[in-house]
Design a protein around this motif. Structure first.
Motif, mmCIF file in Angstrom:
data_model
loop_
_atom_site.group_PDB
_atom_site.id
_atom_site.type_symbol
_atom_site.label_atom_id
_atom_site.label_comp_id
_atom_site.label_asym_id
_atom_site.label_seq_id
_atom_site.Cartn_x
_atom_site.Cartn_y
_atom_site.Cartn_z
ATOM 1 N N SER A 1 0.842 3.109 9.105
ATOM 2 C CA SER A 1 1.312 2.903 10.470
ATOM 3 C C SER A 1 2.274 1.737 10.616
ATOM 4 O O SER A 1 2.876 1.583 11.684
ATOM 5 N N ALA A 2 2.451 0.900 9.612
ATOM 6 C CA ALA A 2 3.350 -0.248 9.729
ATOM 7 C C ALA A 2 3.856 -0.644 8.352
ATOM 8 O O ALA A 2 3.101 -0.590 7.366
ATOM 9 N N LEU A 3 5.125 -1.036 8.291
ATOM 10 C CA LEU A 3 5.756 -1.505 7.059
ATOM 11 C C LEU A 3 6.656 -2.691 7.385
ATOM 12 O O LEU A 3 7.230 -2.770 8.477
ATOM 13 N N ALA A 4 6.785 -3.603 6.426
ATOM 14 C CA ALA A 4 7.685 -4.743 6.575
ATOM 15 C C ALA A 4 8.006 -5.299 5.202
ATOM 16 O O ALA A 4 7.133 -5.347 4.313
ATOM 17 N N PHE A 5 9.261 -5.727 5.004
ATOM 18 C CA PHE A 5 9.681 -6.361 3.762
ATOM 19 C C PHE A 5 9.599 -7.877 3.920
ATOM 20 O O PHE A 5 9.936 -8.429 4.974
ATOM 21 N N GLN A 6 9.145 -8.517 2.870
ATOM 22 C CA GLN A 6 9.195 -9.980 2.760
ATOM 23 C C GLN A 6 9.812 -10.288 1.404
ATOM 24 O O GLN A 6 9.145 -10.230 0.377
ATOM 25 N N ARG A 7 11.127 -10.534 1.430
ATOM 26 C CA ARG A 7 11.906 -10.650 0.205
ATOM 27 C C ARG A 7 11.772 -9.359 -0.601
ATOM 28 O O ARG A 7 12.026 -8.284 -0.083
ATOM 29 N N GLU A 8 11.342 -9.458 -1.858
ATOM 30 C CA GLU A 8 11.232 -8.232 -2.656
ATOM 31 C C GLU A 8 9.867 -7.584 -2.567
ATOM 32 O O GLU A 8 9.596 -6.611 -3.285
ATOM 33 N N PHE A 9 9.010 -8.067 -1.702
ATOM 34 C CA PHE A 9 7.669 -7.512 -1.554
ATOM 35 C C PHE A 9 7.601 -6.655 -0.286
ATOM 36 O O PHE A 9 8.236 -6.973 0.735
ATOM 37 N N LEU A 10 6.818 -5.602 -0.365
ATOM 38 C CA LEU A 10 6.630 -4.702 0.765
ATOM 39 C C LEU A 10 5.210 -4.841 1.267
ATOM 40 O O LEU A 10 4.248 -4.709 0.500
ATOM 41 N N LEU A 11 5.081 -5.096 2.564
ATOM 42 C CA LEU A 11 3.781 -5.194 3.209
ATOM 43 C C LEU A 11 3.539 -3.904 3.979
ATOM 44 O O LEU A 11 4.384 -3.473 4.766
ATOM 45 N N ALA A 12 2.395 -3.287 3.753
ATOM 46 C CA ALA A 12 2.069 -2.000 4.361
ATOM 47 C C ALA A 12 0.730 -2.100 5.067
ATOM 48 O O ALA A 12 -0.232 -2.676 4.537
ATOM 49 N N GLY A 13 0.674 -1.536 6.260
ATOM 50 C CA GLY A 13 -0.551 -1.483 7.023
ATOM 51 C C GLY A 13 -1.157 -0.093 6.990
ATOM 52 O O GLY A 13 -0.511 0.881 7.395
ATOM 53 N N HIS B 1 -1.693 -4.175 2.674
ATOM 54 C CA HIS B 1 -1.386 -4.067 1.249
ATOM 55 C C HIS B 1 -0.061 -4.780 0.959
ATOM 56 O O HIS B 1 0.834 -4.825 1.811
ATOM 57 N N VAL B 2 0.043 -5.302 -0.249
ATOM 58 C CA VAL B 2 1.276 -5.924 -0.732
ATOM 59 C C VAL B 2 1.709 -5.201 -1.991
ATOM 60 O O VAL B 2 0.939 -5.110 -2.958
ATOM 61 N N PHE B 3 2.937 -4.654 -1.989
ATOM 62 C CA PHE B 3 3.515 -3.958 -3.132
ATOM 63 C C PHE B 3 4.727 -4.724 -3.632
ATOM 64 O O PHE B 3 5.435 -5.375 -2.852
ATOM 65 N N ALA B 4 4.965 -4.640 -4.938
ATOM 66 C CA ALA B 4 6.154 -5.230 -5.548
ATOM 67 C C ALA B 4 7.219 -4.153 -5.668
ATOM 68 O O ALA B 4 6.956 -3.063 -6.190
ATOM 69 N N THR B 5 8.422 -4.432 -5.190
ATOM 70 C CA THR B 5 9.506 -3.443 -5.191
ATOM 71 C C THR B 5 10.696 -3.869 -6.030
ATOM 72 O O THR B 5 11.713 -3.174 -6.040
ATOM 73 N N ARG B 6 10.618 -4.993 -6.715
ATOM 74 C CA ARG B 6 11.784 -5.472 -7.471
ATOM 75 C C ARG B 6 12.187 -4.487 -8.554
ATOM 76 O O ARG B 6 13.362 -4.251 -8.802
ATOM 77 N N GLU B 7 11.194 -3.878 -9.208
ATOM 78 C CA GLU B 7 11.485 -2.956 -10.302
ATOM 79 C C GLU B 7 11.871 -1.566 -9.805
ATOM 80 O O GLU B 7 12.268 -0.724 -10.595
ATOM 81 N N LYS B 8 11.665 -1.314 -8.501
ATOM 82 C CA LYS B 8 11.934 0.012 -7.942
ATOM 83 C C LYS B 8 11.212 1.074 -8.744
ATOM 84 O O LYS B 8 11.784 2.015 -9.289
ATOM 85 N N ALA B 9 9.929 0.897 -8.877
ATOM 86 C CA ALA B 9 9.127 1.772 -9.721
ATOM 87 C C ALA B 9 9.248 3.212 -9.257
ATOM 88 O O ALA B 9 9.231 3.513 -8.082
ATOM 89 N N LYS B 10 9.338 4.110 -10.213
ATOM 90 C CA LYS B 10 9.454 5.523 -9.904
ATOM 91 C C LYS B 10 8.119 6.232 -10.011
ATOM 92 O O LYS B 10 8.042 7.438 -9.911
ATOM 93 N N LYS B 11 7.094 5.507 -10.271
ATOM 94 C CA LYS B 11 5.779 6.126 -10.299
ATOM 95 C C LYS B 11 4.822 5.288 -9.473
ATOM 96 O O LYS B 11 5.104 4.161 -9.098
#
Length: 1336
Positions: free
Chosen positions: A14-26, A32-42
């Motif tokens: 229901s909610a998303l926000a970027f904090q630098r290269e990290f993605l915060l998801a509600g 939740h905190v995800f790392a997006t720097r590598e642009k993981a494909k899996k």
């Protein structure tokens, strides 16, 4: 005292926000905190998670605006520079640095500290974030500044919370931690938006947040910053109410000071109000509306304002996106910049001043910000009329701006569109999910957009950059390359090379890159008809790969030659009539591994009378620098290579007799047993047959090679199939013609098989014009028989499927491949074999015309087709997407069932209204955290899946968790289980499910003991994870062993049944009365499974008022309707069964609140005499009990003692009831007593389960779930009429909770899984009660 702990939650993002290269998801109340720097494909697990909002759902995430020059640091916090200086001073003075010297709570905006030991084992060892170790314990220690620490505000419902986010990068990847710094705040109304506010001159020393509530009210909140265990306290400093205090659908705030704050409010009646909360200082009077705009015709779901570009965007339920050009919201005052008089804006998000000239042109940007007192709102320019954008097919839920000149919108149709504001067109689109997109966030620095799905999935979309667009570029060969003549057949040889056969008998090679066409050869006999196939031959001795071409004519000739060396043409005349089809197949892996300069390829040709010939083509072109040619360089090139191409006939085969008797696709079966004779292949023909051919050694043609069929192939065939008889090989003119060893007639309907390939060791995948792709297993002692396993269809309907293209980039639950197909006159490319997202659509006129597809990379593809007398090339770049989190069902999840428990791995089956049955694997990782992974998806149902039942490998339906928990300690995996699923269209399906390890998945269950370990090692050497050969030779078995400990789920289809299906196949079917298509199975229950006879009995509750008994024979692969009976003409909502004193009973709950009980013992014992004959009648019930005032929504029967059974039910009247029944030796059922809780909850009870019996007392513990998201535990007495006791009441975050199931974890806890609009797993402990497991 009972306690409950949440383990897994999968709900809409229901909610998303970027904090630098990290993605915060509600997701629900969890951040939740995800790392997006590598642009993981899996898929990747979140690096950090924290429950922040309790019973509220997160609707918004607002990170602290890093980079703004905040004049005050919130109390209790300390800048990282001060902390760093303090630590360096202590080190210089020789003081010890302990954990207490640096408090984690004193870090805010910037950088945290670490100690690095550069001497230990030659590598640096990094301590924990924010903590300093003793200098004496670490030699040569130095302070290092890494990453950052910031504050994040989370809100949803009426709740508001602030957490501190700490991140750093280590050798193991990004590490993050979340700490609450403020208690959960409760507002008086729904919170629609939150904005971080700087402290004005009159408000110092506190952190401020401005919130807008649902009734157009803005409040200024602060917290004291006293970071206690539960965080600081909240306080409301002031508030402002708008004059128009109506209910809002969406609102947003802009401005970083209270005096500059502006509010954009969207009312439910389609108005957009702009007002300034701080217009009237120190006044309780409502604030007047500064500007009112006419917004969407329907309800507005989202509003967004970009302060730099001045764009205001709204989204609503009328499928439109509206954009206003408002200009800048500015402070009153002037500034001089570059000699011009300009007005100063509030500031940009990065804290810099922006100056706007009178003509709205930006002149300069200052680096400092000086706040000034503002009395009124100042607006530069006039408000333009809104631009209305229509492009979505359903409601638009979220919008945002992209770099000030583009708009991103997403909605219920699952599409995210990028709009160009100049002409209002869609310049980029990402159509991925059927469940809709609930939230969106952008990171302009990384060029990424994050999409949160309604099914819980999170996608990363590269909006701009190379390979980011999903648009297609069309190119015509006649216009660009000067192609002469009318094309008849087209083939794509490489990325920039297209081969075309024209109506003049000319073969033309078109180089698209240089836009040049040249005639390769001209054959007049090919003018009226030609069949063509191309492939690439890999030669080690030359740098460029050679393209081999095969042509077939009307008079039986076959021409084979290299495209660059047509002088090496080999002309053959194996047929007297037309050559219908030509197919190249790459060499077997054993040949490709040979250390020879040439390569062996195989060409299959089909002619008249179904004659299939295999040609072995060896191509060996020596380079000019080769030692073999060093002495003959003066000879012409044609003479040097005159013997480099050789064609040898390998064998002749006969296709099954049918109308269109030619092949359409071929795939080799590598490593065929015995390994010294490895020539076998799978063939699909134009009539939908799937054949297995085997070529024995030379001179060993005997009657052993006959045609065999599996006994259960009828269940997967679509036509009137006639079993094949024993056939010998045919001999014509001393030439042996082999017939298929195994055959599945009309396997893909009567329109043909389009593609076939191998996956793993013994699994065959095939696609056809029936719109389905099917999985088949090679069985038998020699592995030379075909047995259907399962059939699947894309989620987005296609008229017929064309091909599966291997692609290792798109890693999803079940496949990594692209799915090609046709829908009407359009060519469709789907991202995976589940068909959950269309990534490219081309209007080509249909698949009956000549076409070809070439994939040069992960994202770049070329599609060539003939239309309007020209060859058209469609270049497409698939959008770069990374799947951070897999989703669940795209619609409401209606049922859940635990299948197996093995070595800590739990397999769940969930059914949904989206017509899919998903198998989920739950397990604990190394940190003891439960993870969810999708194991398999069964999407074979015609309508929604309503009920799931499981049958274990036991003589009767004994409580299967006893067996499963005991088998968890065994080395061998547990036995397979039968899974029955039913739902709409009165359809019932049965599948067999295994839990197997990685080696078993590669070898195949049937041949596990027959294949030696050396063979398996050879398999792994030749086929690495994700490796695939061309032209459908083999697809490497892909399983994610790193996620689930090398545990995999294997599914095999057994049988299916649908009411009236046999009448639909009759000749005069229109004369028969058809069953009601709206009939659906509401509930299923397995009554008995006989292990010796491999027979299972299933009861089904129908919405048409009938209960039905089915018998499933596993060996024969059949599912029959044994008996049925009508239940008072009312809908049967639920069903269950139990066995006691040698009798088997069936219980059914009806809409009138009664529970009926039938004794079906005699009927099940005499089933053999009834199957295939007259349909039996179950008869009248032996017992009826009134449990509820309205419908019985759920029911469970449990044997608690010898001859004593409890029947627990939940109803639509919000009540929980239990009746104790005594089963006498003769089979009579006598009611002992009943207890009832009339108000068990505020809504209907949708699920009920008996956890066990309390030892030493006549009590049972019952778990219930209700539609209002409440999980409750009850202690009920079956020995007397005592009032029920509620042990636990827990609020879950699964909306519209529909069902539950449970298992015992073996350490004193009970894991309960609930489903509805999502899935949630909790662990319940009962320390005061000791339960014992009993039989059903």
């Amino acid at each position: 005292m009972a306690s409950c702990e949440r383990l897994i939650l999968r709900a809409p993002v229901s909610a998303l926000a970027f904090q630098r290269e990290f993605l915060l998801a509600g997701e629900g109340p969890i951040l939740h905190v995800f790392a997006t720097r590598e642009k993981a494909k899996k898929c990747a697990n979140p690096i950090c998670s924290l429950t922040v909002l309790g019973s509220h759902c997160i609707h918004g995430i607002r990170p602290h605006p890093v980079g703004l020059d905040w004049t005050e640091i919130p109390p209790g916090m300390q800048s990282s520079e001060d902390v760093l200086k303090e630590g360096e001073d202590k080190m210089a003075n020789g003081e010890e640095l302990m954990e207490t010297n640096v408090n984690d709570d004193k870090l805010i905006d910037g950088l945290t500290m670490e100690f690095v030991d550069n001497k230990k084992d030659g590598q640096s060892e990094v301590g924990q974030i924010g903590k300093l170790e003793d200098k004496k314990k670490v030699e040569n220690a130095k302070l290092v500044i890494t990453d950052y620490c910031t504050l994040v505000c989370i809100f949803g419902g009426k709740g508001l919370a602030v957490v501190r986010m700490e991140t750093r990068t280590s050798s193991r990847g990004p590490i993050s931690r979340l700490h609450p710094v403020a208690r959960l705040g409760e507002a008086s109304d729904w919170i629609l938006d939150v904005q971080w506010i700087r402290a004005d001159s009159g408000i110092d020393g506190v952190a401020l947040l401005a919130i807008v509530l649902a009734h157009n009210l803005v409040q200024l909140w602060s917290w004291t910053g006293q970071t206690t265990k539960n965080g600081g306290d909240w306080a409301v400093l002031c508030e402002a109410r708008c004059r128009d205090s109506c209910l809002l659908g969406a609102a947003t705030l802009t401005g970083h000071t209270w005096s500059c704050l502006s509010c954009f409010s969207c009312t439910l009646d389609g108005r957009l109000l702009i007002w300034k909360p701080a217009t009237l200082r120190d006044s309780e009077q409502p604030v007047e509306v500064w500007q009112q705009l006419e917004n969407n015709a329907g309800m507005t779901f989202a509003v967004s304002y970009d302060r730099v570009s001045g764009l205001l965007v709204t989204a609503s339920d009328d499928r439109s996106v509206r954009v206003w050009k408002l200009g800048q919201i500015m402070e009153k005052g002037e500034a001089r910049c570059q000699g011009h008089v300009a007005q100063e804006t509030d500031c940009t998000d990065d804290g810099r001043r922006v100056f706007i000239c009178d003509d709205d042109k930006r002149l300069g940007i200052g680096d400092e910000y000086y706040p000034r007192k503002v009395d009124t709102l100042c607006w530069k320019g006039t408000i333009s009329s809104p631009r209305v954008l229509f492009g979505h097919l359903a409601r638009v839920w979220c919008v945002c701006t992209w770099r000030g000149y583009r708009i991103l919108s997403a909605g219920e149709d699952g599409a995210c569109l990028a709009w160009c504001l100049e002409d209002g067109s869609v310049i980029n689109a990402c159509r991925e999910r059927k469940g809709g997109v609930r939230s969106i966030a952008v990171n302009e620095d990384l060029g990424l957009a994050a999409l949160g799905g309604g099914d819980g999935a999170i996608w990363l979309w590269e909006v701009e950059g190379e390979g980011s667009t999903g648009r297609q570029e069309l190119l015509t060969l006649k216009k660009s390359c000067g192609l002469a003549g009318h094309p008849k057949v087209v083939a794509v040889a490489s990325k920039n090379l297209v081969v075309v056969a024209t109506d003049k008998g000319t073969l033309v090679s078109c180089d698209v890159a240089s836009q040049f066409c040249c005639d390769v050869l001209t054959e007049p006999s090919l003018a009226s008809y030609v069949a063509m196939a191309t492939t690439i031959s890999e030669c080690e001795s030359i740098q460029e790969a050679e393209i081999l071409v095969a042509l077939g004519g009307l008079h039986g000739q076959v021409l084979i030659f290299p495209l660059r060396h047509p002088e090496l043409l080999q002309s053959l005349e194996p047929y007297t009539g037309k050559v219908h089809s030509l197919t190249w197949v790459c060499a077997r892996p054993s040949d490709r591994a040979a250390d020879v300069p040439g390569r062996s390829w195989y060409l299959f040709s089909s002619g008249s009378d179904g004659l299939l010939i295999c040609w072995e083509v060896s191509f060996d072109l020596q380079s000019p620098d080769s030692p073999l040619l060093s002495a003959t360089k003066d000879l012409p090139a044609a003479k040097l290579s005159s013997h480099s191409l050789s064609v040898t006939e390998k064998g002749r085969f006969s296709l099954p007799c049918c109308r269109h008797r030619w092949h359409t696709c071929i795939a080799f079966v590598p490593f065929y047993q015995p390994r010294s004779q490895p020539f076998a292949f799978i063939c699909g023909d134009r009539c939908g047959n799937l054949c297995f051919f085997y070529l024995p050694p030379s001179g060993d043609i005997s009657t052993e090679w006959i045609c065999r069929e599996p006994p259960d192939y009828r269940e997967m065939s679509l036509g009137n199939d006639v079993p094949l008889t024993r056939r010998h090989s045919k001999t014509r003119e001393n030439v042996t013609i082999l017939e298929p060893t195994s055959l599945l007639r009309c396997y893909h309907g009567r329109n043909g098989v389009t593609w076939v390939g191998l996956r793993g060791y013994n699994r065959v995948w095939s696609t056809g014009r029936d719109g389905a792709w099917r999985e088949t297993k090679l069985i038998g002692r020699d592995g030379d028989a075909l047995r259907p396993v399962r059939s699947r269809r894309p989620a987005l309907h296609l008229d017929w499927l064309a091909r599966i293209v291997p692609s290792d980039v798109y890693r999803t639950d079940d496949s990594n491949d692209l799915l090609l197909g046709f829908r009407g006159d359009t060519f469709v490319v789907m991202r995976n074999c589940l068909g959950e997202g269309e990534v490219n659509v081309v209007s080509c006129g249909g698949g009956h015309r000549s076409w070809d597809f070439f994939s040069s990379s992960a994202t770049e593809n070329l599609f060539a087709f003939i239309k309007a007398g020209d060859v058209i090339l469609s270049y497409s770049k698939l959008p770069e997407l990374g799947l951070l989190q897999t989703g669940l069902h795209t619609r409401h999840t209606t049922c859940v069932q635990v299948l197996q428990y093995h070595h800590g791995n739990v397999v769940l089956a969930t059914g949904s209204d989206d017509t899919t049955l998903r198998l989920l694997l739950l397990h604990k990782d190394a940190d003891g955290i439960w993870r969810k992974h999708g194991a398999s998806v069964i999407n074979e149902h015609l309508s929604g899946v309503r009920a799931v039942a499981v049958a274990t490998d036991t003589q009767s339906k004994v409580f299967h968790w006893d067996t499963l928990i005991e088998s968890a300690s065994l080395v061998e995996p547990p036995p397979p289980v039968l899974v029955f699923s039913g739902g709409g269209r009165s359809e019932l399906r049965c599948s067999r499910v295994w839990l197997c390890d990685a080696k078993e998945a590669v070898q195949g269950r049937e041949t596990r003991n027959d294949v030696a370990e050396a063979e398996v090692d050879g398999l792994r050497d030749y086929f690495k994870d994700g490796e695939a050969l061309e032209d459908g030779c083999i697809l490497g078995e892909r399983f994610d062993s790193q996620k689930n400990g090398e545990t995999w789920c294997d599914v095999e289809f057994i049988a299916s049944h649908r009411l009236g299906a046999e009448k639909e196949r009759r000749k005069h079917r229109h004369r028969h009365i058809k069953p009601d298509p709206d009939t659906r199975y509401m509930s299923l229950s397995v009554l008995k499974r006989s292990g010796s006879e491999r027979v299972c009995f299933v009861g089904a509750a129908g919405s048409d008022g009938f209960i039905r008994l089915f018998v499933c024979e596993e060996d024969r692969g059949s599912l029959y309707l044994l008996a049925e009976s009508q239940c008072q003409g009312r809908c049967v909502l639920c069903i269950d069964g139990f066995e006691e004193n040698g009798h088997i009973y069936l219980c059914a709950g009806i809409t009138d609140g009664t529970i009926s009980i039938w004794d079906v013992t005699n009927m099940l014992e005499g089933w053999k005499t009834s199957v295939g004959n007259t349909l039996l009648e179950i008869g009248d019930p032996c017992k009826q009990i009134l449990h509820h005032q309205s419908g019985v929504a759920c029911i469970e029967a449990r044997v608690v003692a010898k001859g004593r059974v409890v029947i627990v039910s939940g109803g639509d009247d919000n009540a929980l009831s239990m009746t104790t029944i005594v089963v006498e030796p003769g089979g009579q059922c006598v009611s002992l007593h009943s207890i009832r809780t009339p108000r068990a909850d505020a809504s209907q009870v949708t699920g009920v389960k008996v956890l066990g019996v309390v030892e030493g007392a006549e009590y049972v513990v019952v778990a219930t779930v209700t539609a209002e998201q409440r999980l409750s535990l009850w202690k009920l007495s079956y020995g007397g009429e005592e009032f029920p006791e509620q042990l636990l009441s827990f609020y879950n975050h699964v909306g519209d909770t529909a069902a539950l199931d449970w298992w015992e974890d073996g350490v004193g806890g009970y894991c309960i899984v609930m489903c509805g609009l999502g899935l949630e797993l909790v662990r319940v402990t009962l320390p005061d009660l000791q339960l014992k497991r009993t039989a059903f």
